[in-house]
Design a protein around this motif. Structure first.
Motif, PDB file in Angstrom:
ATOM      1  N   CYS A   1       0.742  -1.292   0.011  1.00  7.25           N
ATOM      2  CA  CYS A   1      -0.118   0.049  -0.046  1.00  7.25           C
ATOM      3  C   CYS A   1       0.742   1.189  -0.144  1.00  7.25           C
ATOM      4  O   CYS A   1       2.091   1.076   0.737  1.00  7.25           O
ATOM      5  CB  CYS A   1      -0.970   0.098   1.257  1.00  7.25           C
ATOM      6  N   VAL A   2       0.289   2.311  -0.493  1.00  4.13           N
ATOM      7  CA  VAL A   2       1.155   3.277  -0.649  1.00  4.13           C
ATOM      8  C   VAL A   2       0.296   4.669  -0.003  1.00  4.13           C
ATOM      9  O   VAL A   2      -1.058   4.913  -0.510  1.00  4.13           O
ATOM     10  CB  VAL A   2       1.570   3.746  -2.103  1.00  4.13           C
ATOM     11  N   ASN A   3       0.952   5.402   0.844  1.00  2.00           N
ATOM     12  CA  ASN A   3      -0.156   6.599   1.481  1.00  2.00           C
ATOM     13  C   ASN A   3       0.102   7.718   0.295  1.00  2.00           C
ATOM     14  O   ASN A   3       1.119   8.373  -0.065  1.00  2.00           O
ATOM     15  CB  ASN A   3       0.838   7.082   2.598  1.00  2.00           C
ATOM     16  N   LEU A   4      -0.996   8.124   0.063  1.00  2.00           N
ATOM     17  CA  LEU A   4      -1.190   9.117  -0.927  1.00  2.00           C
ATOM     18  C   LEU A   4      -1.657  10.499  -0.136  1.00  2.00           C
ATOM     19  O   LEU A   4      -2.663  10.408   0.949  1.00  2.00           O
ATOM     20  CB  LEU A   4      -2.207   8.733  -2.019  1.00  2.00           C
ATOM     21  N   PRO A   5      -1.298  11.765  -0.499  1.00  2.00           N
ATOM     22  CA  PRO A   5      -1.825  12.992   0.211  1.00  2.00           C
ATOM     23  C   PRO A   5      -3.396  12.972  -0.215  1.00  2.00           C
ATOM     24  O   PRO A   5      -3.713  12.451  -1.065  1.00  2.00           O
ATOM     25  CB  PRO A   5      -1.024  14.163  -0.375  1.00  2.00           C
ATOM     26  N   PRO A   6      -4.063  13.618   0.687  1.00  2.00           N
ATOM     27  CA  PRO A   6      -5.660  13.909   0.300  1.00  2.00           C
ATOM     28  C   PRO A   6      -5.624  14.547  -0.920  1.00  2.00           C
ATOM     29  O   PRO A   6      -4.949  15.539  -1.308  1.00  2.00           O
ATOM     30  CB  PRO A   6      -6.106  14.786   1.490  1.00  2.00           C
ATOM     31  N   ASN A   7      -7.021  14.126  -1.590  1.00  2.00           N
ATOM     32  CA  ASN A   7      -7.325  14.738  -3.093  1.00  2.00           C
ATOM     33  C   ASN A   7      -5.906  14.465  -4.027  1.00  2.00           C
ATOM     34  O   ASN A   7      -5.813  15.463  -4.905  1.00  2.00           O
ATOM     35  CB  ASN A   7      -7.602  16.271  -2.799  1.00  2.00           C
TER      36      ASN A   7
ATOM     37  N   PHE B   1       7.680   5.318  -9.050  1.00  2.00           N
ATOM     38  CA  PHE B   1       8.779   5.846  -8.354  1.00  2.00           C
ATOM     39  C   PHE B   1       8.949   5.749  -6.795  1.00  2.00           C
ATOM     40  O   PHE B   1      10.109   5.667  -6.107  1.00  2.00           O
ATOM     41  CB  PHE B   1       9.044   7.272  -8.918  1.00  2.00           C
ATOM     42  N   MET B   2       7.713   5.698  -6.170  1.00  2.00           N
ATOM     43  CA  MET B   2       7.680   5.563  -4.598  1.00  2.00           C
ATOM     44  C   MET B   2       8.153   4.353  -4.331  1.00  2.00           C
ATOM     45  O   MET B   2       8.666   3.968  -3.155  1.00  2.00           O
ATOM     46  CB  MET B   2       6.363   6.104  -4.210  1.00  2.00           C
ATOM     47  N   LEU B   3       7.984   3.228  -5.260  1.00  2.00           N
ATOM     48  CA  LEU B   3       8.347   1.777  -4.743  1.00  2.00           C
ATOM     49  C   LEU B   3       9.494   1.580  -5.401  1.00  2.00           C
ATOM     50  O   LEU B   3       9.857   0.203  -5.370  1.00  2.00           O
ATOM     51  CB  LEU B   3       7.153   1.028  -5.381  1.00  2.00           C
ATOM     52  N   GLU B   4      10.436   2.470  -5.927  1.00  2.00           N
ATOM     53  CA  GLU B   4      11.517   1.952  -6.590  1.00  2.00           C
ATOM     54  C   GLU B   4      12.626   1.181  -5.847  1.00  2.00           C
ATOM     55  O   GLU B   4      13.159   0.053  -6.020  1.00  2.00           O
ATOM     56  CB  GLU B   4      12.332   3.018  -7.306  1.00  2.00           C
ATOM     57  N   GLU B   5      12.720   1.520  -4.456  1.00  2.00           N
ATOM     58  CA  GLU B   5      13.705   0.758  -3.563  1.00  2.00           C
ATOM     59  C   GLU B   5      12.840  -0.451  -3.045  1.00  2.00           C
ATOM     60  O   GLU B   5      13.980  -1.148  -2.562  1.00  2.00           O
ATOM     61  CB  GLU B   5      13.830   1.811  -2.284  1.00  2.00           C
ATOM     62  N   ASP B   6      11.598  -0.691  -3.271  1.00  2.00           N
ATOM     63  CA  ASP B   6      11.086  -1.942  -2.858  1.00  2.00           C
ATOM     64  C   ASP B   6      11.102  -3.037  -3.889  1.00  2.00           C
ATOM     65  O   ASP B   6      10.818  -4.108  -3.502  1.00  2.00           O
ATOM     66  CB  ASP B   6       9.767  -1.801  -2.306  1.00  2.00           C
ATOM     67  N   VAL B   7      11.529  -2.634  -4.845  1.00  2.00           N
ATOM     68  CA  VAL B   7      11.409  -3.591  -6.090  1.00  2.00           C
ATOM     69  C   VAL B   7      12.975  -4.129  -6.422  1.00  2.00           C
ATOM     70  O   VAL B   7      13.823  -3.155  -6.659  1.00  2.00           O
ATOM     71  CB  VAL B   7      10.693  -2.924  -7.101  1.00  2.00           C
ATOM     72  N   CYS B   8      13.122  -5.356  -6.716  1.00  2.00           N
ATOM     73  CA  CYS B   8      14.337  -5.764  -7.052  1.00  2.00           C
ATOM     74  C   CYS B   8      14.416  -5.786  -8.650  1.00  2.00           C
ATOM     75  O   CYS B   8      13.660  -6.297  -9.401  1.00  2.00           O
ATOM     76  CB  CYS B   8      14.590  -7.216  -6.773  1.00  2.00           C
TER      77      CYS B   8
ATOM     78  N   GLN C   1      -3.495   3.468  -0.846  1.00  2.00           N
ATOM     79  CA  GLN C   1      -3.926   3.071  -2.374  1.00  2.00           C
ATOM     80  C   GLN C   1      -3.016   1.524  -2.207  1.00  2.00           C
ATOM     81  O   GLN C   1      -2.050   1.435  -2.161  1.00  2.00           O
ATOM     82  CB  GLN C   1      -3.144   4.052  -3.186  1.00  2.00           C
ATOM     83  N   GLN C   2      -3.997   0.397  -2.545  1.00  2.00           N
ATOM     84  CA  GLN C   2      -3.532  -0.724  -2.618  1.00  2.00           C
ATOM     85  C   GLN C   2      -3.037  -0.877  -4.178  1.00  2.00           C
ATOM     86  O   GLN C   2      -3.313  -0.512  -5.180  1.00  2.00           O
ATOM     87  CB  GLN C   2      -4.621  -1.858  -2.839  1.00  2.00           C
ATOM     88  N   VAL C   3      -1.620  -1.367  -4.163  1.00  2.00           N
ATOM     89  CA  VAL C   3      -0.991  -1.540  -5.458  1.00  2.00           C
ATOM     90  C   VAL C   3      -0.493  -3.149  -5.537  1.00  2.00           C
ATOM     91  O   VAL C   3       0.017  -3.893  -4.510  1.00  2.00           O
ATOM     92  CB  VAL C   3       0.074  -0.462  -5.554  1.00  2.00           C
ATOM     93  N   ALA C   4      -0.004  -3.377  -6.820  1.00  3.32           N
ATOM     94  CA  ALA C   4       0.590  -4.699  -6.912  1.00  3.32           C
ATOM     95  C   ALA C   4       1.808  -4.421  -8.212  1.00  3.32           C
ATOM     96  O   ALA C   4       1.545  -3.822  -9.029  1.00  3.32           O
ATOM     97  CB  ALA C   4      -0.246  -5.675  -7.615  1.00  3.32           C
ATOM     98  N   VAL C   5       2.813  -4.801  -7.717  1.00  6.52           N
ATOM     99  CA  VAL C   5       4.022  -4.818  -8.770  1.00  6.52           C
ATOM    100  C   VAL C   5       4.432  -6.052  -9.254  1.00  6.52           C
ATOM    101  O   VAL C   5       4.677  -6.938  -8.490  1.00  6.52           O
ATOM    102  CB  VAL C   5       5.135  -3.915  -8.047  1.00  6.52           C
ATOM    103  N   VAL C   6       4.265  -6.316 -10.646  1.00 11.42           N
ATOM    104  CA  VAL C   6       4.548  -7.405 -11.077  1.00 11.42           C
ATOM    105  C   VAL C   6       5.559  -7.116 -12.556  1.00 11.42           C
ATOM    106  O   VAL C   6       5.735  -6.265 -13.155  1.00 11.42           O
ATOM    107  CB  VAL C   6       3.363  -8.032 -11.691  1.00 11.42           C
ATOM    108  N   SER C   7       6.416  -8.127 -12.610  1.00  9.29           N
ATOM    109  CA  SER C   7       7.353  -7.973 -13.742  1.00  9.29           C
ATOM    110  C   SER C   7       6.578  -8.300 -15.070  1.00  9.29           C
ATOM    111  O   SER C   7       5.590  -8.871 -15.424  1.00  9.29           O
ATOM    112  CB  SER C   7       8.467  -9.441 -13.807  1.00  9.29           C
ATOM    113  N   LYS C   8       6.827  -7.194 -15.786  1.00 10.68           N
ATOM    114  CA  LYS C   8       6.266  -7.153 -17.307  1.00 10.68           C
ATOM    115  C   LYS C   8       6.208  -8.302 -17.885  1.00 10.68           C
ATOM    116  O   LYS C   8       5.296  -8.981 -18.603  1.00 10.68           O
ATOM    117  CB  LYS C   8       6.557  -5.930 -18.091  1.00 10.68           C
TER     118      LYS C   8
END
Length: 396
Positions: free
Chosen positions: A65-71, A82-89, A107-114
């Protein structure tokens, strides 16, 4: 409507579990397991008449999950990778970020290899299976506030911790991790299938629910809010034909076919007229055979209706139709078919020339009629090719 759910492994050589469910009938149509993804084409016929959902192993996907600012606007959302760049190998540009539910500022997100996502999509398309929904398998399990949900496929364990998180992996290491987590966070374990090495006395708080098969449970738990990897550039649409020239060719061929059809119609009209006369003669002959006492008539439908009414009102106890109604089960059970019927209302007697596959069928027919309380006389019996023809006289 039928729904087909299938679950991929980490690669195309891994087994694929599948299940077909009918929502109107609320029942499983079929289920099974393929040795690998190359056998998916064997499910094409089932998939053509079903809504297809594919589950993929969450061990290949980063769920977070990613914390987003209101609105938060589109620019902020587009910056999530880019917020998740450090979490991805590896290179974030080689990964696709799919968006799920947004709860408050989370915000729920899923990061998957293309490459992985394309691999699953190509495996389906190569098999001729149209699939618009690909879901990380852990998100198809029920989300419990007080428990971790578990199912097992082979040696793989699928665990859901909450609304947005879960893990999938080898049971040998993942089960111990789950035990530690549930103890430290005071959570129960809810098993929706048998779990190797886990029993009622092996953990402090454990529940079992085997109401549905694991795939059916997961199918029922997927809805419009469930995160779908088929979005953005990976959304799937039914194939259409974008080339107008092909449509023009089809239109031209249709016009030619229409012209030929119009020319041939005038020729066919004469043939139809002669066929109608022949059919009318056949109908009249059939009516005369079935109702030998019907006499002359001009309108076949009206004549048959009047004759049926006369037979229904015939005296002598039972009418012909009443007798035939009672004999329906005997006909069905024995396989006997009547060729001609003659009814004597004054004697309440029905004479039938009947056809059967063998003598035993005729004899069974006779016994069934007698069991209904009728008096039965057996007439002459003859062989006609591979069938038997006999006269049966039923008296009311």
């Amino acid at each position: 409507m039928q729904r087909l759910i299938l679950r991929f492994g980490c690669d195309l050589e891994s087994s694929v579990q599948w299940l077909v469910y009918s929502e109107p009938a609320q029942e499983i149509i079929a289920s099974g397991e393929l040795a690998n993804a190359m056998e998916l084409s064997s499910l094409k016929e089932r998939a053509d008449s079903a809504d297809v959902i594919a589950l993929v192993p969450s061990s290949e996907i980063l769920l977070t999950c990613v914390n987003l600012p209101p609105n938060a606007n589109r620019k902020v959302i587009s910056a999530i990778p880019f917020m998740l760049e450090e979490d991805v190998c590896g290179d974030i540009n080689q990964h696709f970020v799919a968006l799920g539910q947004r709860i408050g500022d989370e915000q729920q997100v899923a990061v998957v290899s293309k490459e992985k996502l394309k691999m699953w999509q190509h495996a389906l398309s190569d098999a001729g299976i149209f699939c618009q929904t690909i879901v990380p398998d852990v998100l198809a399990l029920p989300s419990k506030e007080d428990a971790v949900s578990l199912v097992q496929f082979g040696r793989q364990l699928v665990a859901r911790f909450d609304l947005t998180h879960g893990l999938e992996g080898e049971i040998d290491w993942l089960l111990e991790l789950i035990k530690e987590k549930t103890v430290s966070e005071d959570l129960a374990i809810e098993c929706f299938s048998e779990i190797d090495g886990l029993s009622a006395d092996s953990h402090g708080s454990i529940r079992f629910d085997y109401t549905d098969l694991p795939l059916l449970l997961m199918l029922k738990n997927i809805d419009a809010k469930t995160l779908n990897l088929c979005q953005g550039p990976y959304s799937i649409k039914r194939a259409g034909n974008p080339h107008w020239q092909k449509w023009r060719l089809a239109a031209a061929l249709g016009a030619i076919a229409l012209t030929v059809n119009l020319v041939s119609t005038s020729i066919e009209l004469n043939q139809i007229k002669s066929q109608r006369a022949e059919f009318a003669l056949q109908i009249n002959n059939s009516i005369a055979q079935g109702f030998p006492n019907i006499g002359q008539f001009r309108q076949a439908r009206l004549a048959v209706q009047n004759e049926m009414k006369r037979l229904e009102q015939a005296g002598g106890g039972l009418s012909m139709l009443a007798i035939l109604s009672q004999l329906s089960d005997a006909f069905a059970n024995s396989g006997v078919t009547p060729q001609t019927l003659r009814y004597d209302a004054t004697r309440t007697e029905l004479r039938m020339q009947s056809v059967a596959n063998n003598f035993e069928s005729l004899e069974r027919f006779r016994r069934d009629i007698q069991a209904l309380g009728f008096e039965v006389d057996q007439g002459a019996i003859n062989n006609q090719g591979d069938q038997v023809v006999g006269v049966v006289i039923v008296k009311g």
